[in-house]
Design a protein around this motif. Structure first.
Motif, PDB file in Angstrom:
ATOM      1  N   PHE A   1      99.214  20.582  46.658  1.00 47.46           N
ATOM      2  CA  PHE A   1      97.942  20.730  45.942  1.00 47.46           C
ATOM      3  C   PHE A   1      96.779  20.562  46.918  1.00 47.46           C
ATOM      4  CE2 PHE A   1      99.359  19.154  41.446  1.00 47.46           C
ATOM      5  CZ  PHE A   1     100.408  20.051  41.475  1.00 47.46           C
ATOM      6  N   THR A   2      95.689  21.276  46.639  1.00 53.15           N
ATOM      7  CA  THR A   2      94.470  21.147  47.427  1.00 53.15           C
ATOM      8  C   THR A   2      93.270  21.065  46.498  1.00 53.15           C
ATOM      9  OG1 THR A   2      95.432  22.452  49.227  1.00 53.15           O
ATOM     10  CG2 THR A   2      93.045  22.154  49.238  1.00 53.15           C
ATOM     11  N   ILE A   3      92.477  20.022  46.675  1.00 49.16           N
ATOM     12  CA  ILE A   3      91.249  19.876  45.904  1.00 49.16           C
ATOM     13  C   ILE A   3      90.086  20.374  46.751  1.00 49.16           C
ATOM     14  CG2 ILE A   3      90.850  17.482  46.653  1.00 49.16           C
ATOM     15  CD1 ILE A   3      89.748  16.929  43.811  1.00 49.16           C
ATOM     16  N   SER A   4      89.149  21.057  46.104  1.00 49.61           N
ATOM     17  CA  SER A   4      87.967  21.551  46.801  1.00 49.61           C
ATOM     18  C   SER A   4      86.810  21.600  45.811  1.00 49.61           C
ATOM     19  CB  SER A   4      88.224  22.934  47.411  1.00 49.61           C
ATOM     20  OG  SER A   4      88.510  23.880  46.400  1.00 49.61           O
ATOM     21  N   ARG A   5      85.615  21.795  46.323  1.00 51.76           N
ATOM     22  CA  ARG A   5      84.450  21.878  45.445  1.00 51.76           C
ATOM     23  C   ARG A   5      83.432  22.838  46.026  1.00 51.76           C
ATOM     24  NH1 ARG A   5      82.310  16.036  44.792  1.00 51.76           N
ATOM     25  NH2 ARG A   5      80.600  17.063  43.653  1.00 51.76           N
ATOM     26  N   ASP A   6      82.637  23.395  45.132  1.00 55.09           N
ATOM     27  CA  ASP A   6      81.522  24.254  45.504  1.00 55.09           C
ATOM     28  C   ASP A   6      80.294  23.668  44.817  1.00 55.09           C
ATOM     29  OD1 ASP A   6      79.587  26.212  45.833  1.00 55.09           O
ATOM     30  OD2 ASP A   6      80.994  27.851  45.610  1.00 55.09           O
ATOM     31  N   ASN A   7      79.499  22.931  45.563  1.00 56.71           N
ATOM     32  CA  ASN A   7      78.345  22.265  44.956  1.00 56.71           C
ATOM     33  C   ASN A   7      77.279  23.267  44.512  1.00 56.71           C
ATOM     34  OD1 ASN A   7      79.502  19.763  45.192  1.00 56.71           O
ATOM     35  ND2 ASN A   7      78.368  19.168  47.016  1.00 56.71           N
TER      36      ASN A   7
END
Length: 117
Positions: A69-75
């Motif tokens: 799994f990979t967590i990421s974000r786009d603010n």
């Protein structure tokens, strides 16, 4: 008003992939630590992954999902993601996103992920 809306869940075969999204509104998303939790039937809710407010590389993963799994974000889009690869039947659960900053925390309503052949 504060909203966290998860999407992207569904039924997938073992070994498959899904990408969950959590769209945030009503608060300053870029100031919050974001996490994904999951809860399987009859089990307690568990922390799956956490990402810092700035989306740095020091993220947390529970042992059972490391390397898959990979967590990421786009603010800019007020959205946090969870890319899930090599899914296993034991990953079946309702997945929730959570936003935390000091004394404030918000939960989404959850999205069902079912891994089955």
């Amino acid at each position: 008003q504060v909203q966290l809306v998860e999407s992207g869940g569904g039924l997938v075969q073992p070994g498959g992939s899904l990408r969950l999204s959590c769209a945030a509104s009503g608060f300053t998303f870029s100031s919050y630590v974001m996490s994904w939790y999951r809860q399987a039937p009859g089990k307690e809710r568990e922390l799956v992954a956490t990402i810092t407010a700035t989306g740095g590389t020091t993220n947390y993963y529970t042992d059972s999902v490391k390397g898959r799994f990979t967590i990421s974000r786009d603010n800019a889009k007020n959205t946090v993601y969870l890319q899930m690869n090599s899914l296993k039947p034991e990953d079946t659960a309702v997945y929730y996103c959570k936003a935390v900053r000091t004394f404030y925390n918000y939960w989404g309503q959850g999205t069902q992920v079912t891994v089955s052949s």
